[in-house]
Write a protein that holds these residues in place. Structure first.
Motif, PDB file in Angstrom:
ATOM      1  N   GLY A   1       0.735  -1.175   0.027  1.00  0.00           N
ATOM      2  CA  GLY A   1       0.241   0.112   0.022  1.00  0.00           C
ATOM      3  C   GLY A   1       0.846   1.207   0.025  1.00  0.00           C
ATOM      4  N   PHE A   2       0.175   2.311   0.509  1.00  0.00           N
ATOM      5  CA  PHE A   2       1.082   3.379   0.549  1.00  0.00           C
ATOM      6  C   PHE A   2       1.441   3.875   1.869  1.00  0.00           C
ATOM      7  N   VAL A   3       2.729   4.850   1.762  1.00  0.00           N
ATOM      8  CA  VAL A   3       3.036   5.394   3.199  1.00  0.00           C
ATOM      9  C   VAL A   3       2.909   6.816   2.969  1.00  0.00           C
ATOM     10  N   GLU A   4       1.935   7.355   4.188  1.00  0.00           N
ATOM     11  CA  GLU A   4       1.959   9.005   4.098  1.00  0.00           C
ATOM     12  C   GLU A   4       2.536   9.331   5.236  1.00  0.00           C
ATOM     13  N   SER A   5       3.131  10.573   5.228  1.00  0.00           N
ATOM     14  CA  SER A   5       3.693  11.141   6.371  1.00  0.00           C
ATOM     15  C   SER A   5       2.771  11.723   7.310  1.00  0.00           C
ATOM     16  N   ASP A   6       3.185  11.735   8.292  1.00  0.00           N
ATOM     17  CA  ASP A   6       2.524  12.116   9.729  1.00  0.00           C
ATOM     18  C   ASP A   6       2.398  13.803   8.995  1.00  0.00           C
ATOM     19  N   TRP A   7       1.582  14.469   9.570  1.00  0.00           N
ATOM     20  CA  TRP A   7       1.026  15.755   9.145  1.00  0.00           C
ATOM     21  C   TRP A   7       2.288  16.737   9.477  1.00  0.00           C
ATOM     22  N   GLY A   8       3.200  17.111   8.181  1.00  0.00           N
ATOM     23  CA  GLY A   8       4.403  18.046   8.628  1.00  0.00           C
ATOM     24  C   GLY A   8       5.594  17.010   8.852  1.00  0.00           C
ATOM     25  N   ALA A   9       5.809  15.741   8.687  1.00  0.00           N
ATOM     26  CA  ALA A   9       6.624  14.848   8.907  1.00  0.00           C
ATOM     27  C   ALA A   9       7.787  14.673   7.596  1.00  0.00           C
ATOM     28  N   THR A  10       7.138  15.435   6.557  1.00  0.00           N
ATOM     29  CA  THR A  10       8.054  15.104   5.405  1.00  0.00           C
ATOM     30  C   THR A  10       9.138  16.439   5.373  1.00  0.00           C
ATOM     31  N   HIS A  11      10.321  15.968   5.225  1.00  0.00           N
ATOM     32  CA  HIS A  11      11.572  16.965   5.536  1.00  0.00           C
ATOM     33  C   HIS A  11      12.300  17.065   4.007  1.00  0.00           C
ATOM     34  N   SER A  12      11.988  16.414   2.973  1.00  0.00           N
ATOM     35  CA  SER A  12      12.862  16.800   1.941  1.00  0.00           C
ATOM     36  C   SER A  12      11.949  16.111   0.499  1.00  0.00           C
ATOM     37  N   THR A  13      12.478  16.178  -0.539  1.00  0.00           N
ATOM     38  CA  THR A  13      11.718  15.853  -1.451  1.00  0.00           C
ATOM     39  C   THR A  13      12.177  14.311  -2.020  1.00  0.00           C
ATOM     40  N   ALA A  14      13.621  14.541  -2.715  1.00  0.00           N
ATOM     41  CA  ALA A  14      14.020  13.184  -3.262  1.00  0.00           C
ATOM     42  C   ALA A  14      14.271  12.084  -2.102  1.00  0.00           C
ATOM     43  N   PRO A  15      15.127  12.562  -1.044  1.00  0.00           N
ATOM     44  CA  PRO A  15      15.377  11.547   0.147  1.00  0.00           C
ATOM     45  C   PRO A  15      14.225  10.699   0.708  1.00  0.00           C
ATOM     46  N   ALA A  16      13.234  11.644   0.919  1.00  0.00           N
ATOM     47  CA  ALA A  16      11.945  10.999   1.185  1.00  0.00           C
ATOM     48  C   ALA A  16      11.206   9.982   0.329  1.00  0.00           C
ATOM     49  N   ALA A  17      11.022  10.544  -1.013  1.00  0.00           N
ATOM     50  CA  ALA A  17      10.590   9.737  -1.830  1.00  0.00           C
ATOM     51  C   ALA A  17      11.446   8.564  -2.045  1.00  0.00           C
ATOM     52  N   MET A  18      12.997   8.804  -2.423  1.00  0.00           N
ATOM     53  CA  MET A  18      13.303   7.611  -2.703  1.00  0.00           C
ATOM     54  C   MET A  18      13.534   6.381  -1.613  1.00  0.00           C
ATOM     55  N   ALA A  19      13.433   7.209  -0.288  1.00  0.00           N
ATOM     56  CA  ALA A  19      13.387   6.213   0.865  1.00  0.00           C
ATOM     57  C   ALA A  19      12.177   5.345   0.785  1.00  0.00           C
ATOM     58  N   GLY A  20      11.232   5.709   0.167  1.00  0.00           N
ATOM     59  CA  GLY A  20       9.895   4.729   0.363  1.00  0.00           C
ATOM     60  C   GLY A  20       8.594   5.309   0.613  1.00  0.00           C
ATOM     61  N   MET A  21       8.639   6.756   0.803  1.00  0.00           N
ATOM     62  CA  MET A  21       7.424   7.521   1.334  1.00  0.00           C
ATOM     63  C   MET A  21       6.611   7.958   0.122  1.00  0.00           C
ATOM     64  N   ASP A  22       5.282   7.861  -0.021  1.00  0.00           N
ATOM     65  CA  ASP A  22       4.575   7.928  -1.042  1.00  0.00           C
ATOM     66  C   ASP A  22       3.646   9.442  -1.164  1.00  0.00           C
ATOM     67  N   LEU A  23       3.439   9.565  -0.072  1.00  0.00           N
ATOM     68  CA  LEU A  23       2.304  10.768   0.013  1.00  0.00           C
ATOM     69  C   LEU A  23       2.581  11.619   0.953  1.00  0.00           C
ATOM     70  N   GLU A  24       2.707  13.015   0.514  1.00  0.00           N
ATOM     71  CA  GLU A  24       3.268  14.045   1.827  1.00  0.00           C
ATOM     72  C   GLU A  24       1.955  14.395   2.282  1.00  0.00           C
ATOM     73  N   MET A  25       1.723  14.685   3.502  1.00  0.00           N
ATOM     74  CA  MET A  25       0.525  15.373   4.372  1.00  0.00           C
ATOM     75  C   MET A  25       1.126  16.278   5.125  1.00  0.00           C
TER      76      MET A  25
END
Ligand code: BGC
Length: 717
Positions: free
Chosen positions: A262-286
């Motif tokens: 399925g998909f991994v969404e960040s907790d609200w404001g837990a995304t801190h980057s574009t490529a590092p987060a996406a390439m690590a396996g995060m799918d949806l920024e919230m």
């Protein structure tokens, strides 16, 4: 209807022209809208048909964000031309929360775990999913399944207690219930998010064995057993990396080891980057308002693609991860209809009874001197109800914890005072009420009454930890709480000292100290009981319902028993090491030989049970523990036989661990043979993989982690 027509047209054309192009011309979604196709096939077909811009639009939240879209926590716009529905996300674990109206507030997570009843937990999940769907919501941001590592964690009330087996069992049932609807659950907060102090930044160090054995099993079960549709990565750092850009967490454990699709969404404001987060396996920024930098915006992702830090294949995977569970769990075939009408609709009414029953099933009876409870039903008694938490205003805080999960259906809230008053009326008793902020008033009211019900609450809330094991009452609304000065310990002490027939009711999210315990006649722990708390409490007080709960969390005898070195909690210089390792909760009390105030698994009822004739034999890869349960009292009630396993010394495990349980309702005098299966994992520990150390295992069965009269041994190879 549209689909049926298209199918008929497709059939008619079959002999005249090649079918596929004709069908596609008639329906641009045909390639992925056949509900009989596999979710994989449908997801691949959709991704293949999407433009790059359409894909980039699915990687982050749409505007308006957070609560400005029908009171939900956020949404991602659908793509009507491709039949992609809106993804509408809402909190969560005790009901459809946030700024919703007319939904049911059910008992909180710790209360759900306290039922020790997967059937009830699945019903609760199903009811919550039903309400979500009717509200135009198709992702529920729960359940929370972080382990109660410390009783000070402000969010323990949302979680399933201190034991990984109980938490995994609770999470599995609840997720299955939510996903019985065309609604996805979200396993959160992944992971090691076990405190609110410095929750956005704290960097936790947890050894691999402890990760696998204590903190990850609930998430693993959510994926493997409940097929959870989404996982929320947490705010904290793990070994230096933010959880939401941590390849080991998001790709290693989750996808490679457990097979999450399925998909991994960040907790609200837990995304801190574009490529590092996406390439690590995060799918949806919230994210929450106010709108900050949006890391997964189309522009930022385009820039990352241009400089080579992100790949197009990864963008495809991110979209596929998101739509795949949407196909699998019916979100495409039963799209939600967000809008004013569902937002305003009252969806709570069908679930009032369930909320009431579950609240009683979750209530733990901690003490009952001389069978003070249940109250007699002869009438003519004066019952003093004491406490701010009992009245309709206080109950808005004492029935639901603070923060994003805070229940929003307060209009239908039944406070303890209201619930007890109507039951008392029906039984011919009289209620007097004092608010209790003046201790002398509490004492006088208690002394003059036949029975006393004194209700106290703490202020467990998202965003801050509890400073100690005292009551810290707060007034909470959806997104925040503020404290109110009340001496509830003094109030309880006065009431219990003035009248031995005093029942103390603890509307709390976590363990509290009880200096007044010796004087109390009875103690009930409903946790945060939800909308029907007052009625459920009255049911328990008058014996119309059993207090069915057992503790999912140890109650410490003192602050000292609960204390950590600062480097272990709450951390020093932003870093923290879980150096107690596996010795969390009762595992630690057992290893240290300490006697808690109330042990894990404990809870009385209105009847008594005898457990006898334990036999344990190998069954399949694991074993079956079979025992006889007999109701030796004179009322119907539910026993919770609990099975604890002890490992051979060389395995280096804690003294014993819960590996199975059942909840068995029996009439007076009735007897039942009960078999509890222990799978191979019950005998395994982590040593680079799950290994069973050959040797003798102890199997102990009883009614709490400290009351285990039945013992057997079993050899595993
Ligand atoms: C919380 C999450 C919640 C989210 C959306 C965050 O602050 O940690 O549990 O789901 O907000 O409201």
């Amino acid at each position: 209807m549209r689909r049926v027509l298209i199918a008929a047209v497709g059939l008619a054309l079959v002999n005249l022209v090649p079918a596929a192009p004709a069908a596609q011309a008639a329906d641009p979604c045909a390639a992925w809208m056949d509900p009989h196709d596999s979710a994989d096939h449908r997801a691949n077909a959709l991704v293949a048909a999407m433009t790059q811009d359409q894909k980039l639009g699915m990687l982050t939240f749409s505007n308006p964000p957070w609560f400005a879209f029908y009171g939900t926590a956020g949404h991602v716009d659908g793509i009507p031309a491709l039949c992609v529905p809106d993804l509408v996300l809402s909190d969560a674990g005790s009901g459809v929360a946030g700024l919703q109206v007319a939904t049911t507030v059910f008992p909180s997570g710790v209360a759900q775990a306290s039922t020790w009843d997967p059937t009830t937990q699945r019903r609760l999940g199903r009811a919550i999913g039903e309400e979500a769907y009717a509200k135009g919501i198709n992702v529920m941001l729960g359940p929370g399944m972080n382990i109660a590592r410390t009783p000070y964690n402000g969010r323990n009330f949302e979680y399933f207690g201190e034991d990984p087996y109980l938490a995994a069992s609770s999470a599995t049932a609840f997720i299955r219930g939510i996903q019985d609807n065309p609604v996805l659950a979200s396993a959160k907060h992944y992971a090691f998010n076990n405190q609110e102090t410095d929750r956005m930044t704290v960097d936790v160090r947890v050894d691999e064995r402890t990760r696998r054995e204590i903190y990850l099993p609930a998430f693993e079960a959510a994926v493997k057993k409940a097929d959870v549709g989404s996982v929320m990565c947490s705010y904290n750092r793990i070994g230096g990396n933010y959880a939401c850009e941590n390849p080991r967490m998001l790709t290693g454990y989750l996808r490679k080891d457990w097979g999450f699709d399925g998909f991994v969404e960040s907790d609200w404001g837990a995304t801190h980057s574009t490529a590092p987060a996406a390439m690590a396996g995060m799918d949806l920024e919230m994210h929450a308002s106010p709108l900050p930098q949006q890391y997964f915006s189309a522009d930022n992702v385009r820039a990352a693609l241009a400089d080579g830090s992100m790949t197009r294949a990864r963008v495809d995977d991110m979209v596929r991860d998101t739509v795949r569970p949407m196909f699998e769990h019916g979100l495409f075939d039963h799209p939600v209809a967000p809008g004013a009408a569902p937002y305003l609709s009252d969806v709570s009414t069908p679930h009032t009874e369930l909320a009431r029953r579950a609240a009683a099933e979750a209530t733990v009876l901690l003490k009952n001197r001389d069978d003070l409870l249940p109250f007699g039903t002869g009438g003519g008694h004066t019952i003093a109800v004491i406490g701010w938490a009992a009245n309709p205003v206080g109950a808005t805080s004492s029935t639901s914890g603070g923060g994003s999960s805070h229940g929003s259906g307060v209009a239908r809230l039944v406070s303890p005072l209201e619930g007890i008053t109507s039951a008392a009326l029906a039984h011919g008793d009289r209620v007097v009420y004092v608010e209790g902020s003046n201790v002398a008033d509490a004492r006088a009211a208690a002394a003059a009454a036949d029975e006393v019900v004194v209700v106290a609450t703490d202020g467990s809330t998202e965003g801050s930890d509890r400073p100690d094991l005292g009551f810290r009452p707060e007034v909470c609304v959806s997104v925040g709480c503020s404290s109110i000065p009340l001496d509830q310990e003094g109030m309880i002490a006065a009431a219990t000292a003035a009248n031995p027939r005093t029942v103390v009711v603890l509307d709390v999210g976590a363990p509290v100290r009880m200096p007044w315990l010796a004087d109390a006649g009875a103690v009930l722990l409903p946790w945060y009981g939800g909308l029907q708390h007052g009625n459920a409490l009255a049911d328990v007080l008058y014996g119309d319902a059993e207090p069915g709960g057992r503790l999912p969390q140890t109650f410490p005898r003192s602050e000292q028993q609960a204390s950590f070195e600062p480097a272990a909690y709450p951390g020093v210089d932003g870093k923290e090491t879980y150096d107690e390792g596996l010795l969390v909760g009762y595992r630690g009390y057992d290893a240290r030989g300490e006697r808690p105030l109330f042990p894990f698994g404990y809870g009385l009822g209105y009847t008594t049970f005898a457990f006898r004739d334990l036999s344990v034999r190998r069954a399949g890869e694991g074993a079956d523990a079979t025992l006889t349960v007999r109701n030796t009292g004179d009322r119907t009630g539910a026993a919770v036989p609990q099975v604890y396993v002890s490992f051979p010394r060389s395995a280096g495990e804690p003294p014993k661990q819960l590996k199975g349980f059942d909840k068995v309702t029996l009439e007076p005098g009735a007897t039942r043979r009960v078999t509890i299966h222990l799978d191979r994992r019950a005998f395994a520990h982590w040593r680079g993989g799950w290994v069973v150390t050959p040797g003798e295992y102890g199997v102990a069965v009883g009614s709490s982690s400290r009351d285990l009269p039945l013992r057997a041994r079993l050899t595993m190879r």
